[in-house]
Enzyme design. Structure first.
Site, PDB file in Angstrom:
ATOM      1  CB  SER A 147      36.899   7.942  36.628  1.00  0.00           C
ATOM      2  OG  SER A 147      36.508   8.394  35.347  1.00  0.00           O
ATOM      3  CG  ASP A 173      42.514   7.625  29.621  1.00  0.00           C
ATOM      4  OD1 ASP A 173      42.471   8.854  29.351  1.00  0.00           O
ATOM      5  OD2 ASP A 173      42.315   7.179  30.768  1.00  0.00           O
ATOM      6  CG  HIS A 175      40.391   8.917  33.163  1.00  0.00           C
ATOM      7  ND1 HIS A 175      40.648   7.622  32.741  1.00  0.00           N
ATOM      8  CD2 HIS A 175      39.174   8.888  33.751  1.00  0.00           C
ATOM      9  CE1 HIS A 175      39.612   6.848  33.083  1.00  0.00           C
ATOM     10  NE2 HIS A 175      38.710   7.595  33.686  1.00  0.00           N
TER      11      HIS A 175
END
Length: 254
Positions: free
Chosen positions: A19, A225, A228
């Site tokens: 990601s 979060d 990321h």
């Protein structure tokens, strides 16, 4: 270097991993009127990530188009994509390298390195995209693979195996793309399970294969979060990747 053949020559860069390579910069959570939580990209494109006519992207249908954020929107299509390091990287090198730059996004969020082994769908799809990129560009050359992955391997079960799996991945990609010294720039993790992240980082920083270099994302700003990279951090990472490429691998820059 003004011949028309040089000007149309594409220098191809593979963007792969999970990601943080696909990009979650600027992806925000919101609650709809039914009180359901969703994610969306805030649409903010920093100056360093703006599109440029000399930067192209191989889309999911294997066609070249002008590259723009989010680069992975049709590749990591099950997730909401935002800003990753790819555009900042491309803008960071475009004035120093000749011809058109072609980016080949291949990253998919939440994937472990065992899913990128030769024979697995992610790996085979990446190789297919890379080969198509070279053909579609009329003879462009794959100059480097940028790799940011490993958060999914920061587990008791997988951390110890990371180094061997990564080394095998490098050797397989080089063999399958018939590029025995293909430059690989990997990113050492900025986030992941605290108990096991150092084991994966140790592996990333300790790979001694020729033409494999590592840039360290540790300390770059994370989204709320804590997993990321933020948009601002992705810009910094893109510039670090550009510096690494220019200093280690670009013969015109030495």
């Amino acid at each position: 270097m003004s011949s028309s053949s040089t000007e149309s020559f594409k220098q191809i860069f593979i963007l792969s991993g999970q990601s943080n390579m696909a990009g979650r910069g600027g992806v925000i959570k919101y609650t709809d009127h039914h009180h359901h939580q969703h994610k969306k990209w805030n649409g903010v494109v920093p100056p360093q990530c703006q599109p440029h006519p000399s930067i192209l992207r191989l889309n999911a249908h294997l066609h070249w188009e002008e590259a723009r954020e989010p680069l992975h929107a049709d590749i990591d299509h099950r997730k909401v994509c935002g800003v990753g390091p790819g555009m900042a990287f491309a803008n960071g090198i475009r004035e120093r390298v000749s011809g058109t730059l072609g980016l080949v996004p291949c990253a998919v969020g939440g994937t472990a390195i065992r899913e990128w082994a030769r024979g697995c769908e992610l790996y085979e799809n990446m190789v297919k995209r890379c080969k198509a990129a070279a053909v579609e560009s009329g003879g462009g050359e794959i100059k480097a693979l940028l790799w940011y992955q490993g958060e999914s391997d920061a587990t008791a079960h997988d951390a110890d195996a990371y180094k061997g799996r990564m080394e095998k991945f490098v050797c397989d990609v080089r063999e399958d793309l018939q590029s025995p010294l293909l430059p690989i720039i990997q990113v050492a993790l900025a986030s992941g399970d605290e108990k096991y992240i150092e084991k994966v980082r140790e592996a990333q920083l300790g790979i001694k294969l020729p033409n494999v270099v590592c840039v360290d994302a540790k300390g770059l700003k994370l989204n709320d979060d804590n997993l990321h990279l933020s948009t601002e951090a992705q810009v910094q990472l893109g510039q670090m990747l550009a510096d690494a490429y220019l200093s280690h691998f670009d013969s015109c820059s030495t």
